[in-house]
Write a protein that holds these residues in place. Structure first.
Motif, short mmCIF file in Angstrom:
data_model
loop_
_atom_site.label_atom_id
_atom_site.label_comp_id
_atom_site.label_asym_id
_atom_site.label_seq_id
_atom_site.Cartn_x
_atom_site.Cartn_y
_atom_site.Cartn_z
N LEU A 154 -20.89 119.62 24.29
CA LEU A 154 -22.17 119.47 24.45
C LEU A 154 -22.66 118.24 23.64
O LEU A 154 -22.40 118.22 22.35
N ARG A 155 -23.31 117.48 24.17
CA ARG A 155 -24.32 116.43 23.38
C ARG A 155 -25.64 116.79 23.20
O ARG A 155 -26.36 117.40 24.16
N VAL A 156 -26.07 116.89 21.91
CA VAL A 156 -27.67 117.54 21.77
C VAL A 156 -28.24 116.26 20.96
O VAL A 156 -27.64 115.55 20.25
N PRO A 157 -29.59 116.21 21.07
CA PRO A 157 -30.41 115.08 20.38
C PRO A 157 -30.16 115.22 18.82
O PRO A 157 -29.96 116.33 18.36
N CYS A 158 -30.07 114.12 17.90
CA CYS A 158 -30.27 114.14 16.65
C CYS A 158 -31.55 114.90 16.07
O CYS A 158 -31.27 115.80 15.13
N GLY A 159 -32.75 114.78 16.74
CA GLY A 159 -33.90 115.01 16.24
C GLY A 159 -34.85 114.06 16.08
O GLY A 159 -35.50 113.67 17.13
N VAL A 160 -35.21 113.63 14.81
CA VAL A 160 -35.88 112.48 14.63
C VAL A 160 -35.52 111.29 14.26
O VAL A 160 -34.53 111.32 13.52
N ILE A 161 -35.67 110.37 15.10
CA ILE A 161 -34.97 108.87 14.93
C ILE A 161 -36.02 107.89 14.30
O ILE A 161 -37.18 107.93 14.45
N ALA A 162 -35.41 107.33 13.34
CA ALA A 162 -36.29 106.13 12.61
C ALA A 162 -35.69 104.85 13.38
O ALA A 162 -34.55 104.66 13.31
N ALA A 163 -36.53 104.00 14.14
CA ALA A 163 -36.32 102.89 14.54
C ALA A 163 -36.76 101.82 13.86
O ALA A 163 -38.30 101.70 13.97
N ILE A 164 -36.39 100.68 13.22
CA ILE A 164 -36.75 99.80 12.42
C ILE A 164 -36.35 98.44 12.86
O ILE A 164 -35.23 98.22 12.95
N ALA A 165 -37.34 97.82 13.48
CA ALA A 165 -37.23 96.50 14.38
C ALA A 165 -37.65 95.42 13.44
O ALA A 165 -38.25 95.31 12.90
N PRO A 166 -36.70 94.21 13.94
CA PRO A 166 -37.12 92.85 13.28
C PRO A 166 -38.17 92.04 14.33
O PRO A 166 -38.51 92.42 15.35
N PHE A 167 -38.42 90.79 13.71
CA PHE A 167 -39.59 90.12 14.10
C PHE A 167 -39.28 89.30 15.34
O PHE A 167 -39.78 88.97 16.44
N ASN A 168 -37.72 88.96 15.54
CA ASN A 168 -37.38 87.75 16.24
C ASN A 168 -37.30 88.30 17.92
O ASN A 168 -37.65 87.18 18.75
N PHE A 169 -36.92 89.48 18.19
CA PHE A 169 -37.25 89.84 19.44
C PHE A 169 -37.92 91.16 19.33
O PHE A 169 -37.48 92.34 19.46
N PRO A 170 -39.29 91.13 19.11
CA PRO A 170 -40.12 92.48 18.82
C PRO A 170 -40.24 93.39 19.93
O PRO A 170 -40.79 94.29 19.63
N LEU A 171 -39.82 93.01 21.17
CA LEU A 171 -40.24 93.86 22.28
C LEU A 171 -38.69 94.57 22.52
O LEU A 171 -38.47 95.55 22.78
N ASN A 172 -37.86 93.45 22.94
CA ASN A 172 -36.48 94.09 23.48
C ASN A 172 -35.76 94.73 22.45
O ASN A 172 -35.08 95.97 22.99
N LEU A 173 -35.59 94.37 21.21
CA LEU A 173 -35.01 94.96 20.46
C LEU A 173 -35.51 96.55 20.15
O LEU A 173 -34.84 97.43 19.55
N VAL A 174 -36.75 96.67 19.99
CA VAL A 174 -37.64 97.87 20.00
C VAL A 174 -37.15 98.64 21.19
O VAL A 174 -36.89 99.90 20.91
N CYS A 175 -36.98 98.30 22.48
CA CYS A 175 -36.73 98.92 23.48
C CYS A 175 -35.14 99.30 23.52
O CYS A 175 -35.00 100.58 24.00
N HIS A 176 -34.38 98.64 22.59
CA HIS A 176 -32.86 99.01 22.56
C HIS A 176 -32.92 100.29 21.50
O HIS A 176 -31.77 100.96 21.49
N LYS A 177 -33.86 100.48 20.95
CA LYS A 177 -33.90 101.70 19.93
C LYS A 177 -34.68 102.79 20.59
O LYS A 177 -34.04 103.86 20.50
N VAL A 178 -35.94 102.44 21.01
CA VAL A 178 -36.68 103.73 21.51
C VAL A 178 -36.30 104.21 22.97
O VAL A 178 -36.47 105.46 23.17
N GLY A 179 -35.93 103.15 23.50
CA GLY A 179 -35.40 104.01 25.14
C GLY A 179 -34.17 104.78 24.93
O GLY A 179 -34.34 105.77 25.41
N PRO A 180 -33.03 104.34 24.55
CA PRO A 180 -32.06 105.31 24.25
C PRO A 180 -32.46 106.72 23.44
O PRO A 180 -31.84 107.58 23.54
N ALA A 181 -33.26 106.56 22.28
CA ALA A 181 -33.82 107.68 21.68
C ALA A 181 -34.36 108.79 22.63
O ALA A 181 -34.31 109.86 22.44
#
Length: 471
Positions: free
Chosen positions: A135-162
């Motif tokens: 079974l795959r289960v969530p980790c729980g609390v995810i910290a997503a720390i993003a850079p300035f250069n793609f401040p939306l898409n790289l955030v989505c690459h962390k927040v979306g999958p989480a």
């Protein structure tokens, strides 16, 4: 704008000014989060993790699908904000918003596909009447720390999958570019995300970022940024899962049979997009000596044609760097290389945060512009006499994120793919290429783990093995 924590939008005692790097004007302000804000965000994220875990995969898919549609509806507004705070030309910002919507869309699709596998337990000696599965289960609390250069898409690459995996998220955007992250949180909440499913804390990475990462209640960290900061995060993280997308120093190798006009076009786009502030920018151009002069002659007018200026103007090809200090650093590295014997083909001038696109020839591997991550609009040409020398130079770096090769020789291409130590290899293209569904990540000092929604979800879940024992 306000930060978002504990299910509410909140101000703060101190604020941070978000500056347009072109003219120095204040775009907006955001609160400077405190250690107490971090504590409260982690407490609420723990409760939010329960809310997120209780959602079905289809419910998470619906939230992300609605968020995708809302992001597309607000594309013009969000692209303008992105361009203002980061400095990239408006056309590039619009492209990033479109990619961000695709990233959320892909994440939503993957939310419906979380699955395990049946385990072949009877392959073990003496094992009978056992049924095993994972079974795959969530980790729980995810910290997503993003850079300035793609401040939306790289955030989505962390927040979306989480979110797709059923986790709660504490998002820490770059201090230079927090506004689009806060707008994304608005969209996710409007799309139906549980109020405690996300927090967005704005402020100093050295203060709040380290406190987030060192807390044992945070079970997974996804970080994109410099190697130095990544090493610090790993040092304080403790026992938890981490994904590190760190720096690079990308090589682009050109063999004698390459189409030089095609190489020049793709080398220019690979080197100067977003003022070179891309971790997979072409920084080192490794060229066979027999075609080096012809390639430089082909590239020079293309580089000189790039218009530098106000990122909101349609004719601008390169906007300002995110900070004047960064542009000054790039200028000094270029001057240092010229002082050490490199030839300035074109560019090299700076006006505030605006850095002219620069092409250097006769560079050597010991120059800083060839050894460290420049993260600016300059590319250095080095000549070689064989594919063996080209591969050796391509690997002569602590990094290994992306590499490109131009050739029609399939044997040389396969050697390059096998022998160059890089997480992404591109044949007949520059290193600056990524589609958002692909596995993306580096080797060596460029990090560990993979992004791309399908692969990030694997990193943001835990695997359980279940065995049913029957008589």
């Amino acid at each position: 704008m306000k930060l978002y924590s504990k299910g509410a939008w909140r101000g703060g005692d101190e604020s941070i000014e978000v500056i347009n790097p072109f003219d120095g004007q204040i775009v907006d302000t955001v609160p400077r989060a405190t250690a107490q804000d971090v504590e409260e965000a982690i407490e609420s994220a723990q409760r939010g993790a329960g809310d997120m875990k209780s959602l079905t995969g289809y419910e998470r898919f619906e939230i992300l699908s609605r968020a995708t549609a809302l992001l597309r509806q607000r594309a013009d507004e969000i692209a303008r904000t992105l361009s203002l705070e980061e400095g990239k030309p408006l056309a590039e910002a619009l492209f990033e918003v479109d990619r961000s919507a695709q990233t959320l869309e892909l994440s939503g699709e993957e939310a419906k596909r979380l699955s395990g596998e049946v385990l072949p337990l009877d392959g073990g000696k003496g094992v009978k009447n056992k049924l095993g599965f994972t079974l795959r289960v969530p980790c729980g609390v995810i910290a997503a720390i993003a850079p300035f250069n793609f401040p939306l898409n790289l955030v989505c690459h962390k927040v979306g999958p989480a979110i797709a995996a059923g986790n709660s998220v504490i998002l820490k955007p770059a201090s230079d570019t927090p506004l689009v992250s806060l707008k994304l949180v608005e969209i996710l909440l409007e799309a139906g995300l549980p109020p405690l499913g996300i927090s967005c804390l704005t402020g100093s990475g050295s203060l709040i970022g380290e406190k987030i990462c060192s807390d044992p209640r945070v079970r997974k960290i996804s970080f994109t940024g410099s190697k130095e900061v990544g090493e610090r995060i790993c040092a304080v993280a403790g026992i938890k899962k981490v994904t590190m997308e760190l720096g690079s120093n990308c090589p682009l190798v050109v063999l004698p049979d390459a189409d030089l006009d095609e190489v020049a076009n793709l080398a220019v786009s690979s080197a100067y997009t977003n003022a070179g502030q891309v971790c997979i920018s072409a920084q080192r151009l490794i060229v066979m000596e027999s075609v080096r002069e012809a390639l430089i002659e082909t590239m020079k007018p293309k580089v000189e044609a790039l218009k530098v200026g106000d990122q909101l103007l349609e004719e601008t090809g390169i906007g300002p760097m995110v900070r004047k200090s960064d542009a000054s650093r790039v200028e000094s590295w270029i001057q240092e290389a010229v002082g050490d014997g490199a030839q300035l083909v074109c560019g090299g001038e700076r006006d505030g945060a605006l850095m002219q696109p620069t092409l250097l020839d006769v560079a050597t591997p010991d120059m800083r512009v060839c050894r460290e991550e420049l993260f600016g609009p300059a590319v250095s040409v080095m000549s070689v006499s064989s594919i063996d020398e080209a591969i050796r130079l391509a690997n002569d770096t602590e990094f290994g994120l992306s590499a490109g090769l131009f050739t029609k020789d399939i044997d040389a291409a396969m050697r390059f793919a096998r022998e160059v130590d890089s997480g992404n290899i591109h044949i007949n293209w520059g290193p600056l290429w990524r589609t958002d569904a692909m596995p993306y990540g580096g080797m060596k000092g460029s990090g560990m783990g993979k992004e791309g929604p399908k692969y990030a979800i694997e990193e943001m879940t835990e695997m359980k093995s279940v065995v049913i024992h029957s008589k």
